[in-house]
Write a protein that holds these residues in place. Structure first.
Motif, short mmCIF file in Angstrom:
data_model
loop_
_atom_site.label_atom_id
_atom_site.label_comp_id
_atom_site.label_asym_id
_atom_site.label_seq_id
_atom_site.Cartn_x
_atom_site.Cartn_y
_atom_site.Cartn_z
N SER A 19 -4.13 -5.82 -5.63
CA SER A 19 -5.24 -4.95 -5.25
C SER A 19 -4.84 -3.97 -4.16
CB SER A 19 -6.44 -5.78 -4.78
OG SER A 19 -6.98 -6.53 -5.85
N ALA A 20 -4.05 -4.43 -3.22
CA ALA A 20 -3.58 -3.54 -2.14
C ALA A 20 -2.67 -2.46 -2.69
CB ALA A 20 -2.87 -4.35 -1.06
N VAL A 43 0.85 -1.20 0.00
CA VAL A 43 0.00 0.00 0.00
C VAL A 43 0.88 1.25 0.00
CG1 VAL A 43 -1.68 1.34 1.35
CG2 VAL A 43 -1.98 -1.13 1.08
N ALA A 44 1.91 1.26 0.83
CA ALA A 44 2.82 2.41 0.91
C ALA A 44 3.54 2.63 -0.42
CB ALA A 44 3.82 2.21 2.04
N LEU A 45 3.96 1.56 -1.07
CA LEU A 45 4.63 1.68 -2.37
C LEU A 45 3.69 2.28 -3.41
CD1 LEU A 45 7.07 1.16 -4.19
CD2 LEU A 45 6.16 -1.13 -4.58
N GLY A 96 -3.37 1.61 -2.43
CA GLY A 96 -2.21 2.49 -2.42
C GLY A 96 -2.22 3.52 -3.54
N PHE A 97 -2.09 3.05 -4.77
CA PHE A 97 -1.96 3.96 -5.91
C PHE A 97 -3.23 4.77 -6.14
CE2 PHE A 97 -2.40 4.87 -10.45
CZ PHE A 97 -1.29 5.69 -10.63
N CYS A 98 -4.37 4.09 -6.32
CA CYS A 98 -5.62 4.82 -6.60
C CYS A 98 -6.06 5.65 -5.40
CB CYS A 98 -6.73 3.85 -7.01
SG CYS A 98 -6.48 3.11 -8.64
N GLY A 99 -5.83 5.13 -4.20
CA GLY A 99 -6.19 5.88 -3.01
C GLY A 99 -5.41 7.18 -2.88
N ALA A 100 -4.14 7.15 -3.25
CA ALA A 100 -3.32 8.36 -3.18
C ALA A 100 -3.52 9.26 -4.40
CB ALA A 100 -1.84 7.99 -3.05
#
Length: 120
Positions: A60-61, A6-8, A66-70
């Motif tokens: 998905s994570a 997620v962080a990546l 991670g990507f879409c959330g940010a």
């Protein structure tokens, strides 16, 4: 391990959001938040695409959370809508709400339909 994925994804999505937002907004001489709308629509499409693809939990994570959330930003959408209303540009505030929600759902659906067409 999931937290690292997620962080990546977020480490890529957040700066991309900032750069894309600034690039789009710099091309418009308007108080309307075109940059935020663009990144939110792109992120909604990408998330719809991801949901429709056969992706495992790790992917998905990293990409979804991670990507879409940010990449997408509900807080900036809310702030900019309130700012438009406070500055007296209520038409733009309402347009931002309608465009953000309707077009965002449409972009997510379009991504899902594209994924289903690819995997069919």
């Amino acid at each position: 391990m999931t937290v690292l994925l997620v962080a990546l994804g977020a480490a890529i999505g957040a700066p991309l959001r900032y750069l894309a937002d600034r690039l789009v907004q710099s091309r418009h001489d308007s108080v309307f938040p075109w940059g935020t709308l663009a990144v939110n629509l792109a992120g909604s499409f990408a998330l719809g695409l991801l949901v429709g693809m056969p992706a495992g939990p790790a992917l998905s994570a990293a990409l979804g959370t991670g990507f879409c959330g940010a990449l997408t930003t509900y807080s900036t959408f809310s702030y900019e809508t309130l700012r438009l209303a406070q500055e007296g540009t209520r038409f733009y505030a309402l347009a931002n709400i309608v465009a953000g929600i309707v077009a965002g759902l449409g972009a997510g659906l379009a991504g899902l339909l594209v994924a289903q067409a690819i995997t069919a």
